[in-house]
Design a protein around this motif. Structure first.
Motif, PDB file in Angstrom:
ATOM      1  N   TYR A   1       0.831  -1.200   0.000  1.00 16.10           N
ATOM      2  CA  TYR A   1       0.000   0.000   0.000  1.00 16.10           C
ATOM      3  C   TYR A   1       0.864   1.248   0.000  1.00 16.10           C
ATOM      4  N   ALA A   2       0.501   2.225  -0.808  1.00 20.91           N
ATOM      5  CA  ALA A   2       1.049   3.553  -0.626  1.00 20.91           C
ATOM      6  C   ALA A   2       0.476   4.157   0.657  1.00 20.91           C
ATOM      7  N   ILE A   3       1.305   4.929   1.371  1.00 21.84           N
ATOM      8  CA  ILE A   3       0.893   5.571   2.618  1.00 21.84           C
ATOM      9  C   ILE A   3       0.874   7.078   2.416  1.00 21.84           C
ATOM     10  N   GLY A   4      -0.224   7.697   2.780  1.00 18.97           N
ATOM     11  CA  GLY A   4      -0.341   9.146   2.681  1.00 18.97           C
ATOM     12  C   GLY A   4      -0.592   9.782   4.032  1.00 18.97           C
ATOM     13  N   TRP A   5      -0.111  11.013   4.189  1.00 19.42           N
ATOM     14  CA  TRP A   5      -0.415  11.841   5.346  1.00 19.42           C
ATOM     15  C   TRP A   5      -1.196  13.059   4.874  1.00 19.42           C
ATOM     16  N   PHE A   6      -2.268  13.351   5.579  1.00 16.41           N
ATOM     17  CA  PHE A   6      -3.134  14.481   5.287  1.00 16.41           C
ATOM     18  C   PHE A   6      -3.310  15.299   6.554  1.00 16.41           C
ATOM     19  N   ARG A   7      -3.716  16.541   6.393  1.00 18.84           N
ATOM     20  CA  ARG A   7      -3.988  17.368   7.560  1.00 18.84           C
ATOM     21  C   ARG A   7      -5.184  18.271   7.293  1.00 18.84           C
ATOM     22  N   GLN A   8      -5.854  18.637   8.372  1.00 16.75           N
ATOM     23  CA  GLN A   8      -6.989  19.533   8.277  1.00 16.75           C
ATOM     24  C   GLN A   8      -6.937  20.522   9.433  1.00 16.75           C
ATOM     25  N   ALA A   9      -6.775  21.782   9.093  1.00 22.59           N
ATOM     26  CA  ALA A   9      -6.778  22.849  10.075  1.00 22.59           C
ATOM     27  C   ALA A   9      -8.202  23.347  10.270  1.00 22.59           C
ATOM     28  N   PRO A  10      -8.490  23.948  11.430  1.00 21.99           N
ATOM     29  CA  PRO A  10      -9.843  24.461  11.671  1.00 21.99           C
ATOM     30  C   PRO A  10     -10.285  25.428  10.587  1.00 21.99           C
ATOM     31  N   GLY A  11     -11.461  25.197  10.041  1.00 22.76           N
ATOM     32  CA  GLY A  11     -12.009  26.067   9.026  1.00 22.76           C
ATOM     33  C   GLY A  11     -11.430  25.899   7.639  1.00 22.76           C
ATOM     34  N   LYS A  12     -10.546  24.924   7.447  1.00 28.21           N
ATOM     35  CA  LYS A  12      -9.926  24.711   6.153  1.00 28.21           C
ATOM     36  C   LYS A  12     -10.213  23.306   5.639  1.00 28.21           C
ATOM     37  N   GLU A  13     -10.038  23.127   4.349  1.00 32.00           N
ATOM     38  CA  GLU A  13     -10.235  21.829   3.727  1.00 32.00           C
ATOM     39  C   GLU A  13      -9.047  20.914   4.009  1.00 32.00           C
TER      40      GLU A  13
ATOM     41  N   GLY B   1      -3.516  17.231   1.342  1.00 33.95           N
ATOM     42  CA  GLY B   1      -2.519  16.185   1.252  1.00 33.95           C
ATOM     43  C   GLY B   1      -1.146  16.735   1.562  1.00 33.95           C
ATOM     44  N   VAL B   2      -0.407  16.075   2.445  1.00 31.87           N
ATOM     45  CA  VAL B   2       0.895  16.551   2.908  1.00 31.87           C
ATOM     46  C   VAL B   2       2.044  15.782   2.275  1.00 31.87           C
ATOM     47  N   SER B   3       1.963  14.459   2.305  1.00 35.39           N
ATOM     48  CA  SER B   3       3.059  13.641   1.814  1.00 35.39           C
ATOM     49  C   SER B   3       2.555  12.248   1.506  1.00 35.39           C
ATOM     50  N   CYS B   4       3.282  11.562   0.641  1.00 36.06           N
ATOM     51  CA  CYS B   4       2.939  10.194   0.277  1.00 36.06           C
ATOM     52  C   CYS B   4       4.213   9.422   0.004  1.00 36.06           C
TER      53      CYS B   4
ATOM     54  N   GLN C   1       6.602  11.947  -2.289  1.00 37.12           N
ATOM     55  CA  GLN C   1       6.201  13.273  -2.724  1.00 37.12           C
ATOM     56  C   GLN C   1       5.729  14.083  -1.517  1.00 37.12           C
ATOM     57  N   TYR C   2       5.917  15.418  -1.594  1.00 38.32           N
ATOM     58  CA  TYR C   2       5.513  16.339  -0.540  1.00 38.32           C
ATOM     59  C   TYR C   2       4.775  17.518  -1.141  1.00 38.32           C
ATOM     60  N   VAL C   3       3.872  18.067  -0.367  1.00 37.93           N
ATOM     61  CA  VAL C   3       3.318  19.351  -0.730  1.00 37.93           C
ATOM     62  C   VAL C   3       4.414  20.410  -0.553  1.00 37.93           C
ATOM     63  N   ASP C   4       4.406  21.443  -1.387  1.00 33.74           N
ATOM     64  CA  ASP C   4       5.494  22.410  -1.395  1.00 33.74           C
ATOM     65  C   ASP C   4       5.744  23.048  -0.032  1.00 33.74           C
TER      66      ASP C   4
ATOM     67  N   CYS D   1       1.896   6.475  -5.548  1.00 29.55           N
ATOM     68  CA  CYS D   1       1.321   7.683  -4.979  1.00 29.55           C
ATOM     69  C   CYS D   1       0.639   8.585  -5.996  1.00 29.55           C
ATOM     70  N   SER D   2       0.716   8.281  -7.254  1.00 31.24           N
ATOM     71  CA  SER D   2       0.198   9.152  -8.290  1.00 31.24           C
ATOM     72  C   SER D   2      -1.255   9.535  -8.049  1.00 31.24           C
ATOM     73  N   GLY D   3      -1.495  10.827  -7.892  1.00 35.36           N
ATOM     74  CA  GLY D   3      -2.843  11.345  -7.735  1.00 35.36           C
ATOM     75  C   GLY D   3      -3.461  11.208  -6.367  1.00 35.36           C
ATOM     76  N   LEU D   4      -2.826  10.522  -5.435  1.00 34.92           N
ATOM     77  CA  LEU D   4      -3.471  10.226  -4.157  1.00 34.92           C
ATOM     78  C   LEU D   4      -3.648  11.447  -3.275  1.00 34.92           C
ATOM     79  N   LEU D   5      -2.668  12.347  -3.229  1.00 37.12           N
ATOM     80  CA  LEU D   5      -2.757  13.492  -2.339  1.00 37.12           C
ATOM     81  C   LEU D   5      -3.846  14.466  -2.763  1.00 37.12           C
TER      82      LEU D   5
END
Length: 126
Positions: free
Chosen positions: A32-44, A47-50, A58-61, A103-107
């Motif tokens: 399995y590919a593993i992804g990390w995501f985050r959600q701040a209050p009031g925000k969508e 995707g952070v990294s995979c 891959q990482y978000v900038d 990881c292609s497209g997952l984030l």
């Protein structure tokens, strides 16, 4: 049961570090590919990294150079090392596993993830 459990969140000062863990149970994480995501209050959710099953990353900038994703298949666990934390990193962090190796497209398509953890809160504040 099939689940992912995050740990390692907490309160840190700006510039500090945290290491998040994502332990899988009930299934083998190797393929399995593993992804990390985050959600701040009031925000969508963002995707952070995979990391793919083969170790391609891959990482978000906004986290490049500060965060490091890794995995240990023997321990059936994924990790996110977070250094030089900023207040804008404050969020609930989720790990997820996709029913695919790459990881292609997952984030940008979180709905494609097969399993999700319940999240761990990271707060960066002085």
């Amino acid at each position: 049961q099939l689940q992912l459990v995050e740990s390692g969140g907490g309160l840190v000062q700006p510039g500090g570090s945290l290491r998040l863990s994502c332990a899988a149970s009930g299934f083998i994480l190797d393929y399995y590919a593993i992804g990390w995501f985050r959600q701040a209050p009031g925000k969508e959710r963002e995707g952070v990294s995979c990391i793919s099953s083969g170790g391609i990353i891959q990482y978000v900038d906004s986290v490049k150079g500060r965060f490091t994703i890794s995995r240990n298949n023997v321990k059936n666990t994924g990790y996110l090392q977070m250094n030089s934390l900023k207040p804008e990193d404050t969020a609930v962090y989720y790990c997820a596993a996709a029913a695919k190796s790459g990881c292609s497209g997952l984030l940008s398509a979180a709905t494609a993830m097969a399993y999700w953890g319940k999240g761990t809160l990271v707060t960066v504040s002085s």
